[in-house]
Design a protein around this motif. Structure first.
Motif, PDB file in Angstrom:
ATOM      1  N   LEU A   1      -5.902   8.770   9.412  1.00 16.16           N
ATOM      2  CA  LEU A   1      -4.837   7.926   8.870  1.00 16.16           C
ATOM      3  C   LEU A   1      -5.448   6.847   7.985  1.00 16.16           C
ATOM      4  N   PRO A   2      -4.715   6.373   6.978  1.00 17.93           N
ATOM      5  CA  PRO A   2      -5.259   5.353   6.077  1.00 17.93           C
ATOM      6  C   PRO A   2      -5.522   4.043   6.819  1.00 17.93           C
ATOM      7  N   PRO A   3      -6.480   3.249   6.322  1.00 18.29           N
ATOM      8  CA  PRO A   3      -6.874   2.018   7.026  1.00 18.29           C
ATOM      9  C   PRO A   3      -5.726   1.064   7.305  1.00 18.29           C
TER      10      PRO A   3
ATOM     11  N   LEU B   1       0.484   3.867  -3.073  1.00 17.75           N
ATOM     12  CA  LEU B   1      -0.138   5.162  -2.807  1.00 17.75           C
ATOM     13  C   LEU B   1       0.850   6.325  -2.821  1.00 17.75           C
ATOM     14  N   TYR B   2       2.109   6.078  -2.412  1.00 16.00           N
ATOM     15  CA  TYR B   2       2.984   7.208  -2.147  1.00 16.00           C
ATOM     16  C   TYR B   2       4.256   7.267  -2.986  1.00 16.00           C
TER      17      TYR B   2
ATOM     18  N   GLU C   1       0.823  -1.210   0.000  1.00 19.73           N
ATOM     19  CA  GLU C   1       0.000   0.000   0.000  1.00 19.73           C
ATOM     20  C   GLU C   1       0.856   1.259   0.000  1.00 19.73           C
ATOM     21  N   CYS C   2       1.925   1.267   0.752  1.00 20.42           N
ATOM     22  CA  CYS C   2       2.800   2.442   0.788  1.00 20.42           C
ATOM     23  C   CYS C   2       3.396   2.717  -0.586  1.00 20.42           C
TER      24      CYS C   2
ATOM     25  N   LEU D   1       1.798  11.865   7.220  1.00 19.56           N
ATOM     26  CA  LEU D   1       0.358  11.713   7.350  1.00 19.56           C
ATOM     27  C   LEU D   1      -0.041  12.078   8.771  1.00 19.56           C
TER      28      LEU D   1
ATOM     29  N   LYS E   1      -7.957   9.049  13.736  1.00 13.48           N
ATOM     30  CA  LYS E   1      -8.886   9.276  12.630  1.00 13.48           C
ATOM     31  C   LYS E   1      -8.241  10.172  11.589  1.00 13.48           C
TER      32      LYS E   1
END
Length: 284
Positions: free
Chosen positions: A112-114, A77-78, A73-74, A89, A110
């Protein structure tokens, strides 16, 4: 930790200080396709946390499947297709004062990504019996605690890159820092700072670790590092910029082992001091 914040800067291979500990370039752990004819000499890093008060490296590791999810995911997304190596973040915890189970995620931060919320839940569970209760309550405030602003910083390190020794900004970040290493290990150095620079309010205790002013610690892939008290305020932390690390053998009677660094992701969680999360205002 693992950030510049006006203090630490990226360090490239060749910037670190060498020692007199040679490494055999024919070590069986080395890939025969290495371009380098030999490995520079480095200080031998230890595998267990040094006796710095407030520094913890619990004997627990992230599950490989959780590491895979977070790293994927990192990158997606980034970092993929972007010329960046750092992302910051922010989230804000809820108090959970009403006891509603729906607030469980919000208590972690609240906004921050899941996948980072999932990581925080894992850390909350696994660290409960690995650190003192007082420190655990700083890292994961109990139900009813006032809301706080939490930062997550994601860093991408290519082999040969590091970060200069620094203390995380004193006027921006509070006590209690968690760092996680993904995809590769590395050596982190800890150096005692001058007493009059950062040690206030009896936060540091110089006699505990004697006269030794530097430690080199190997952080394996999927390991967890916690900085608090003296380790957070009285010691710098940094990562030498190099492609290999020299680490003591698990069997202390054998020769130290060289480790070749891969591309490493680090995730650091920190609390912002009150007011430090306000953009555009004066520095606290």
């Amino acid at each position: 930790m693992d950030e510049d914040g006006g203090i630490g800067e990226r360090q490239l291979e060749g910037d670190d200080v060498m020692s007199s500990s040679p490494v055999d370039s024919n070590d069986s752990d080395l890939d025969s396709l290495f371009d380098e004819p030999c490995i520079p000499t480095h200080t031998i890093a230890i595998r267990t946390a040094p006796p710095i008060p407030g520094l913890f490296v619990p004997p627990v590791f992230l599950p490989p499947e959780l590491e895979d999810e977070i790293a994927s995911e990192c990158r997606r997304l980034y970092f993929e297709g972007r010329n960046v190596n750092q992302v910051m973040l922010f989230g804000r915890t809820a108090s959970g004062a009403d006891g509603d189970a729906d607030d469980r995620d919000a208590r972690m931060g609240k906004g921050l990504p899941p996948f980072l919320i999932s990581l925080l839940h894992y850390l909350s569970d696994v660290l409960r019996h690995q650190v003192p209760d007082a420190l655990y309550d700083i890292l994961f405030p109990p139900w009813g605690a006032p809301p706080r602003a939490r930062q997550a910083i994601v860093n991408l390190y290519h082999p040969g890159e590091g970060i200069t020794p620094h203390v995380d900004l004193l006027n921006r970040f509070d006590d209690g820092i968690i760092g996680v290493s993904l995809r590769s290990g590395c050596v982190m150095t800890f150096e005692r700072v001058a007493e009059n620079l950062v040690c206030e309010q009896e936060r540091c205790h110089w006699d505990v670790v004697g006269s030794r002013s530097r430690w080199d610690l190997y952080l394996p892939e999927r390991s967890i590092l916690i900085l608090s008290k003296d380790a957070r305020y009285g010691w710098t932390h940094g990562i030498p910029g190099r492609t290999h690390d020299l680490v003591e053998s698990e069997d202390k009677g054998q020769e130290p082992r060289p480790f070749r660094r891969g591309t490493r992701l680090s995730i650091t969680f920190r609390w912002l001091l009150p007011g430090a999360d306000i953009v555009g205002g004066p520095d606290p």
